[in-house]
Scaffold this motif. Structure first.
Motif, short mmCIF file in Angstrom:
data_model
loop_
_atom_site.label_atom_id
_atom_site.label_comp_id
_atom_site.label_asym_id
_atom_site.label_seq_id
_atom_site.Cartn_x
_atom_site.Cartn_y
_atom_site.Cartn_z
N LEU A 150 0.71 -1.08 0.08
CA LEU A 150 0.14 0.03 -0.16
C LEU A 150 0.92 1.28 0.01
O LEU A 150 0.55 2.29 -0.76
N ILE A 151 1.79 1.29 0.88
CA ILE A 151 2.83 2.46 0.80
C ILE A 151 3.64 2.86 -0.60
O ILE A 151 3.63 3.61 -0.79
N GLY A 152 4.10 1.58 -0.97
CA GLY A 152 4.88 1.55 -2.23
C GLY A 152 3.81 2.24 -3.45
O GLY A 152 4.37 2.84 -4.21
N GLU A 153 2.51 1.62 -3.48
CA GLU A 153 1.65 2.05 -4.51
C GLU A 153 1.33 3.67 -4.32
O GLU A 153 1.22 4.33 -5.31
N ALA A 154 1.16 3.76 -3.02
CA ALA A 154 0.74 5.19 -2.73
C ALA A 154 1.87 6.25 -3.09
O ALA A 154 1.85 7.49 -3.70
N LEU A 155 3.18 5.87 -2.69
CA LEU A 155 4.02 6.75 -3.17
C LEU A 155 4.52 6.71 -4.67
O LEU A 155 5.04 7.79 -5.26
N ARG A 179 -2.24 19.05 -16.64
CA ARG A 179 -3.47 18.57 -15.84
C ARG A 179 -3.26 17.21 -15.79
O ARG A 179 -3.17 16.34 -16.87
N PRO A 180 -3.39 16.51 -14.59
CA PRO A 180 -2.92 14.84 -14.55
C PRO A 180 -4.34 14.12 -15.37
O PRO A 180 -5.41 14.89 -15.00
N PRO A 181 -4.12 13.09 -16.10
CA PRO A 181 -5.49 12.46 -16.29
C PRO A 181 -6.31 12.07 -15.09
O PRO A 181 -6.08 11.90 -13.99
N LEU A 182 -7.61 11.83 -15.39
CA LEU A 182 -8.79 11.64 -14.34
C LEU A 182 -8.45 10.51 -13.57
O LEU A 182 -8.52 10.63 -12.36
N GLY A 183 -8.04 9.49 -14.22
CA GLY A 183 -7.92 8.25 -13.47
C GLY A 183 -6.48 8.42 -12.38
O GLY A 183 -6.87 7.88 -11.16
N LEU A 184 -5.56 8.96 -12.71
CA LEU A 184 -4.46 9.19 -12.05
C LEU A 184 -4.89 10.21 -10.94
O LEU A 184 -4.42 9.94 -9.75
N THR A 185 -5.74 11.35 -11.23
CA THR A 185 -5.99 12.23 -10.26
C THR A 185 -7.01 11.61 -9.06
O THR A 185 -6.64 11.53 -7.82
N LEU A 186 -7.72 10.63 -9.62
CA LEU A 186 -8.82 9.82 -8.43
C LEU A 186 -7.72 8.96 -7.57
O LEU A 186 -8.08 8.84 -6.39
N GLN A 187 -6.68 8.33 -8.11
CA GLN A 187 -6.01 7.38 -7.33
C GLN A 187 -5.17 8.32 -6.33
O GLN A 187 -5.34 7.88 -5.31
N PHE A 188 -4.91 9.35 -6.89
CA PHE A 188 -3.98 10.24 -5.71
C PHE A 188 -4.79 10.57 -4.71
O PHE A 188 -4.32 10.75 -3.62
N GLU A 189 -5.84 11.27 -5.11
CA GLU A 189 -6.82 11.80 -4.13
C GLU A 189 -7.00 10.65 -3.20
O GLU A 189 -7.26 10.97 -1.79
N LEU A 190 -7.33 9.35 -3.59
CA LEU A 190 -7.80 8.14 -2.59
C LEU A 190 -6.41 8.03 -1.74
O LEU A 190 -6.70 8.21 -0.40
N TYR A 191 -5.36 7.93 -2.08
CA TYR A 191 -4.25 7.78 -1.41
C TYR A 191 -4.14 8.87 -0.40
O TYR A 191 -3.47 8.86 0.62
N ASN A 192 -4.05 10.22 -1.09
CA ASN A 192 -3.77 11.37 -0.27
C ASN A 192 -4.69 11.62 0.89
O ASN A 192 -4.47 12.19 1.73
N ARG A 193 -6.03 11.00 0.92
CA ARG A 193 -6.84 11.05 2.05
C ARG A 193 -6.74 9.86 3.35
O ARG A 193 -7.37 9.92 4.22
N THR A 194 -5.88 8.95 2.49
CA THR A 194 -5.56 7.67 3.45
C THR A 194 -4.23 7.52 3.77
O THR A 194 -3.59 8.00 4.95
N ILE A 195 -3.61 6.68 2.99
CA ILE A 195 -2.20 6.33 3.61
C ILE A 195 -0.90 7.53 3.61
O ILE A 195 -0.58 7.52 4.56
N ILE A 196 -1.16 8.36 2.45
CA ILE A 196 -0.28 9.45 2.57
C ILE A 196 -0.68 10.47 3.61
O ILE A 196 0.32 11.01 4.21
N LYS A 197 -1.78 10.68 3.89
CA LYS A 197 -2.40 11.56 4.98
C LYS A 197 -1.76 10.92 6.37
O LYS A 197 -1.32 11.75 7.24
N GLN A 198 -1.90 9.59 6.48
CA GLN A 198 -1.47 8.95 7.78
C GLN A 198 0.03 9.05 7.79
O GLN A 198 0.80 9.52 8.75
N LEU A 199 0.96 9.13 6.80
CA LEU A 199 2.43 9.28 6.83
C LEU A 199 2.56 10.90 7.20
O LEU A 199 3.59 10.85 7.84
N ARG A 200 2.07 11.69 6.58
CA ARG A 200 2.17 13.24 6.88
C ARG A 200 1.83 13.29 8.73
O ARG A 200 2.68 13.96 9.24
N LYS A 201 0.74 12.64 8.99
CA LYS A 201 0.41 12.73 10.40
C LYS A 201 1.39 12.27 11.13
O LYS A 201 1.78 12.93 12.30
#
Length: 610
Positions: free
Chosen positions: A302-307, A323-345
């Motif tokens: 999960l961490i590897g994929e998110a990064l 502008r990033p493609p919609l698919g990549l944007t959605l992927q990033f937003e998902l990780y940014n609200r979960t795994i990446i957010k937890q890393l920052r926290k």
């Protein structure tokens, strides 16, 4: 709203606006909590210092010095001095007795302010060698004074004694100096760390800071809502200038008193901003890689994929202004609200705004990682002589990996002989204190300051090549850039420090200090026994382990740039040994001298085919 008034008035003007709002904060280690200092208190303490210095007869443009780690008191003294047109000279808290003696004598310092026991002991020990020194003023009340000491006092006593009696004469002189304050006045003398020789005092005027604040404010999204963690020493122009810019913005300055506590401070303060050197982010990067290696299968995945998604989102699109493609944007937003957010926290950076980074080259891997984690790293380049910023990433413009950003407004840049970067503008020093010959060697007749750094411009961005004086020429006539090779090595978490050897040698070699916490863990897993670190370094399995990692790290280097031999060292390079400067830069000549036997043996063994 940004306040770019003269530094002599800044704290008092901000106090009128913000009153009892916190300006500074620091951890009280006895109470184990962060203690705020309001703008009103800050202003009052600053004015008290101004009056105390006046009472002691400190003259216009006289030099005083501050020998301390980061503390609120350093701000009280600095701004108290600025209020009466007095020059302050910050010493690194780790300065040696010889360095303190040189700087005090060179600047004819009469009043020396010291932080804690270590600084007091050094200052008192060199008293007989410092002809001008009349008084030592101590910040920390817990400092134990020498029984024979009759010239020092604690800061509170120094201030209280000076404020007794009729202050009308001081009031008049204070107002007079405030009225006469000029942007051409000298503000600071910052002694360079001296990687190649005797330290030089860089002169900084109020006008240089004034211009620096203007141009940085124009491109950086700062506001009074920001929270700075002051991590680098205030003696470093990078931290000093950024902290002052933050004060001009009205941002809260959280003073990290002890460098080793920075990770704890991040988690307690939750800063929006922190200036740092790339090595800090390299350590964070290595810690995440370590977690990846030692975590469960699902954690690693999960961490590897998110990064990986975050890295593509930033490097391939956002950094290029696309502008990033919609698919990549959605992927990033998902990780940014979960795994990446937890890393920052976990790091304490969930409120991140931006993080200026300079002082050395930032590797593309680390830069992509930091942005992938949703942290806005602003890479820049600067020198003490340029009041820090020469260039930095502009958030609203494309950013190229490997660049050090776009030049600040009003600063002229020219590429000279040997691709040397030349600078001219209002943020450039008028010269070195009492060193006219050195000044003429560095600033030519047309006013261009010669940085000693090689670089080039491309599409409006500045790129660095190498320190010109640090370029090595092998006996085969090939030029080697040691810092570039060293930066590749220390990205590996098993490498703590590395110094390249190549000048006038037949091939490139290296002195390597392993990251012993990880190496000792590896040795235990491999059943490698040893009685000392010297024995561990000499173990053939350990050498082979590092040789394989070196080969992997230098695959993209030209053959003549690649390391052919190396030595593992049992102890790190330190400031105490003189091998590192106060800003943790390597003094190569000192390192080569200290390890001359090891270096000579490497090349002798190679000659004999061993």
């Amino acid at each position: 709203m940004f306040n770019n008034c003269h530094l002599s008035k800044l704290v008092h003007e901000q106090a009128k606006k913000y009153g009892d709002r916190a300006a500074l904060s620091y951890r009280d280690y006895e109470q184990n909590k962060w203690v705020p200092i309001s703008w009103n208190t800050f202003s009052r303490r600053v004015k008290q210092i101004s009056f105390a210095l006046l009472r002691c007869g400190v003259g216009v443009q006289e030099n005083i010095a501050v020998f301390s780690q980061n503390k609120p008191e350093t701000h009280f003294v600095d701004f108290g001095a600025y209020g009466i047109r007095v020059v302050t000279i910050p010493f690194y808290a780790t300065s040696s007795a010889a360095q303190v003696t040189y700087m005090v004598n060179d600047a004819q310092v009469r009043f020396l302010f010291v932080g804690e026991q270590e600084q007091y002991d050094i200052a008192f020990s060199v008293l007989q060698l410092c002809r001008s020194l009349e008084r030592i003023i101590i910040f920390d009340r817990n400092v134990v004074r020498n029984p024979s000491d009759c010239i020092s006092s604690y800061l509170d006593d120094f201030v209280n004694d000076a404020l007794q009696g009729d202050l009308s004469a001081c009031e008049g002189e204070y107002r007079k100096r405030q009225d006469e304050a000029s942007f051409t006045d000298l503000c600071n003398i910052l002694y360079t760390s001296g990687t190649t020789g005797q330290s030089k005092g860089v002169m900084l005027t109020y006008g240089m800071y004034h211009e620096g604040f203007r141009v940085n404010d124009a491109v950086l999204p700062l506001s009074e809502e920001d929270v700075f963690l002051n991590f680098l020493p205030y003696t470093h122009i990078f931290e000093r200038a950024w902290c002052y810019l933050g004060l001009a913005e009205g941002a809260l300055q959280c003073v990290n008193l002890r460098p080793q506590d920075v990770l704890r401070s991040l988690q307690e303060v939750h800063p929006t901003c922190m200036s740092s050197v790339p090595r800090f982010w390299e350590k964070v990067y290595q810690a995440v890689l370590d977690k990846l290696e030692n975590g469960s299968f699902m954690e690693r995945k999960l961490i590897g994929e998110a990064l990986e998604v975050g890295s593509r989102y930033w490097a391939d699109y956002k950094a290029k202004g696309k502008r990033p493609p919609l698919g990549l944007t959605l992927q990033f937003e998902l990780y940014n609200r979960t795994i990446i957010k937890q890393l920052r926290k976990t790091l304490g950076l969930e409120r991140a705004n931006f993080f200026p980074t300079a002082g050395a080259a930032v590797s593309p891997e680390v830069e992509k990682f930091v942005h992938a984690a949703g942290l806005n790293m602003v890479v820049g380049y600067g020198l003490t002589e340029s009041t820090a910023t020469v260039s930095c990433d502009h958030i609203d413009k494309p950013i190229s990996l490997g660049s050090v950003g776009r030049p600040i407004d009003g600063l002229e840049i020219k590429i000279g002989e040997n691709d040397e970067i030349l600078l001219r503008g209002k943020t450039i020093t008028p010269g070195y204190y009492k060193k006219e010959t050195t000044t003429r060697e560095s600033i030519d007749a047309d006013g261009w300051f010669h940085t000693g750094d090689a670089g080039y411009m491309k599409n409006g961005e500045l790129f660095l090549r190498e320190r010109i004086k640090d370029l090595f020429k092998t006996s085969n006539g090939k030029y080697i850039a040691p810092q570039m090779i060293e930066s590749k090595l220390v990205l590996d978490r098993y490498f703590d420090q590395a110094v390249i050897v190549a000048d006038h040698r037949k091939f490139v070699s290296a002195l390597i200090v392993p990251a012993y916490t990880l190496l000792e863990k590896y040795a235990a897993e491999q059943g490698i026994t040893y009685a000392s670190r010297e024995e561990l370094c000499a173990n053939p399995k350990v050498y082979k382990f590092f040789a394989e990692r070196v080969e992997t790290l230098q695959q993209d280097l030209a053959h003549y740039e690649q390391i052919k031999r190396f030595v593992l060292l049992p102890k790190p390079f330190t400031m105490e040994s003189g091998e590192l400067t106060n800003t943790l830069k390597v003094r190569r000549n000192v390192v080569y001298q200290h390890f001359a036997d090891e270096i000579d043996k490497m090349y002798a063994d190679a000659e004999q085919g061993r």
